[in-house]
Design a protein around this motif. Sequence first.
Motif, PDB file in Angstrom:
ATOM      1  N   MET A   1      13.147 -22.361  31.121  1.00 21.82           N
ATOM      2  CA  MET A   1      14.404 -23.456  31.571  1.00 21.82           C
ATOM      3  C   MET A   1      15.579 -22.899  30.779  1.00 21.82           C
ATOM      4  O   MET A   1      16.754 -23.309  31.987  1.00 21.82           O
ATOM      5  N   ASP A   2      16.047 -21.803  30.534  1.00 25.29           N
ATOM      6  CA  ASP A   2      17.308 -20.459  29.917  1.00 25.29           C
ATOM      7  C   ASP A   2      17.574 -20.077  31.860  1.00 25.29           C
ATOM      8  O   ASP A   2      18.580 -20.862  31.865  1.00 25.29           O
TER       9      ASP A   2
ATOM     10  N   LEU B   1      16.764 -21.999  34.794  1.00 24.11           N
ATOM     11  CA  LEU B   1      17.737 -22.984  35.348  1.00 24.11           C
ATOM     12  C   LEU B   1      18.306 -23.409  34.711  1.00 24.11           C
ATOM     13  O   LEU B   1      19.467 -23.756  35.747  1.00 24.11           O
ATOM     14  N   GLU B   2      19.364 -23.068  33.378  1.00 28.82           N
ATOM     15  CA  GLU B   2      20.026 -24.033  33.012  1.00 28.82           C
ATOM     16  C   GLU B   2      21.125 -22.910  33.600  1.00 28.82           C
ATOM     17  O   GLU B   2      22.098 -23.710  33.792  1.00 28.82           O
TER      18      GLU B   2
ATOM     19  N   GLN C   1      21.185 -21.161  35.914  1.00 23.93           N
ATOM     20  CA  GLN C   1      21.160 -21.190  37.423  1.00 23.93           C
ATOM     21  C   GLN C   1      22.719 -22.688  37.757  1.00 23.93           C
ATOM     22  O   GLN C   1      22.682 -22.775  39.044  1.00 23.93           O
ATOM     23  N   VAL C   2      22.166 -23.940  37.005  1.00 23.40           N
ATOM     24  CA  VAL C   2      22.617 -25.000  37.502  1.00 23.40           C
ATOM     25  C   VAL C   2      23.877 -25.190  37.318  1.00 23.40           C
ATOM     26  O   VAL C   2      25.156 -25.733  37.675  1.00 23.40           O
TER      27      VAL C   2
ATOM     28  N   LEU D   1      17.948 -28.620  41.205  1.00 22.74           N
ATOM     29  CA  LEU D   1      18.540 -27.697  40.371  1.00 22.74           C
ATOM     30  C   LEU D   1      18.049 -28.537  39.145  1.00 22.74           C
ATOM     31  O   LEU D   1      17.530 -28.132  38.440  1.00 22.74           O
TER      32      LEU D   1
ATOM     33  N   GLN E   1      15.089 -29.459  38.461  1.00 26.39           N
ATOM     34  CA  GLN E   1      13.630 -28.687  37.937  1.00 26.39           C
ATOM     35  C   GLN E   1      14.066 -28.255  36.790  1.00 26.39           C
ATOM     36  O   GLN E   1      12.863 -28.680  35.626  1.00 26.39           O
ATOM     37  N   ALA E   2      15.175 -27.844  36.322  1.00 24.66           N
ATOM     38  CA  ALA E   2      15.830 -27.900  34.815  1.00 24.66           C
ATOM     39  C   ALA E   2      14.975 -29.257  33.469  1.00 24.66           C
ATOM     40  O   ALA E   2      14.823 -28.663  32.422  1.00 24.66           O
ATOM     41  N   GLU E   3      14.863 -30.060  34.567  1.00 24.55           N
ATOM     42  CA  GLU E   3      14.795 -31.676  33.562  1.00 24.55           C
ATOM     43  C   GLU E   3      13.011 -31.341  33.484  1.00 24.55           C
ATOM     44  O   GLU E   3      12.766 -31.304  32.251  1.00 24.55           O
TER      45      GLU E   3
ATOM     46  N   ALA F   1      11.804 -28.594  33.331  1.00 26.62           N
ATOM     47  CA  ALA F   1      11.482 -27.325  32.754  1.00 26.62           C
ATOM     48  C   ALA F   1      11.217 -27.765  31.406  1.00 26.62           C
ATOM     49  O   ALA F   1      10.824 -27.221  30.307  1.00 26.62           O
ATOM     50  N   LYS F   2      11.974 -29.046  31.045  1.00 31.14           N
ATOM     51  CA  LYS F   2      12.616 -29.178  29.739  1.00 31.14           C
ATOM     52  C   LYS F   2      11.019 -29.875  29.095  1.00 31.14           C
ATOM     53  O   LYS F   2      10.803 -29.710  27.968  1.00 31.14           O
TER      54      LYS F   2
END
Length: 356
Positions: A233-234, A236-237, A239-240, A292, A295-297, A299-300
């Motif tokens: 998650m970190d 991806l965040e 990268q976002v 992204l 994918q981040a959401e 991952a959360k």
Amino acid sequence: MEKSIKENDGISFKELIQKIREWSGFLLSKWKIIILSGMIGGGLGLTYSFLKKPIYTATLSFALEDEKSGGGGLGSALGLASSFGLDLGGSGGGIFTGSNLTELFKSRVMVEKTLLSPVRLDGKEISIAEMYIKNNKWREYWSNNPSLNEIQFLPNANRKNFTRIQDSILGSIYNQLSKSSLSVLQKDKKASIISVDVASENELFSKVFCEALAKEVGKFYVTTKSKKARINMDILEHQVDSIRRELNGAITGVAIANDNTFNLNPALNVRRTPSARRQVDVQANTAILTELVKQAELAKVTLRKETPLIQVVDRPILPLAKEKFGKLKGIILGGILAGFLTVFFLVIRRILNEMV
């Protein structure tokens, strides 16, 4: 010949009966000594019951709810993400399940972290290790040794900076606690309910250490089980945020390029190239950012699913269960033990005298 064997057997049996009577008579002749020894032993047992401090046991039980990933719509989404080469974090596995989790409670790392946890005692904040040292009056024995008397275990101290002597003292405390005070049981493997018992002569220490140990192990357990999902998650965040900055820069670049081509002769298309390039960057970054963010959401959601829930069922409540060595028990055990030792001594002494 058979008759001779029977006669020999009869003689041996008679001798055995005679020996039993002889020893019984001997012990009966010493009844005053045996009774006196039993009375002395009973008195010593009674004295021990007065001197022996009661043992207080703190019990804390909790249940683990570890929701497994891979089911329903989330499992399909994770499979789809994996097909694109994205690892959103899977289940932490069975590293700390069953007997492994009970051994984690007894590990030296967890016990020492607990010993360095803060506790308020007499209006002061000290570590649980200092509380243990105070309860056992170790500093009174260290008073003649300045190198030991000056040692302090501050709350939340950095374990890596400890000296060899501090390591030795913590190791000694750990050995005593793990051998005689700490007990961890999983009563029902199917229910995943774990019970932690801490027994000591100090009621407050039993309660404080039991709760602090459960807190430290719970924190370590949750962090470890969700570590993989949290790392993903970190990433991806990060990268976002990076793509969002690139997108904002591309949007600004389009605006600047449009300003530079304002009222430009339509025949001069070459000067419109920077604007077209920046527009392509905007479109590409927009598509990447959209994916992204999804994918981040996801991952959360995975992180929330992978984070286990630790629910405390029972906490230790003062006054704690007290186990005391009873006076009657001391008298009976002391009398029996002293009487047995006296009989054993008399028998051995007579055998030695007969051998001489």
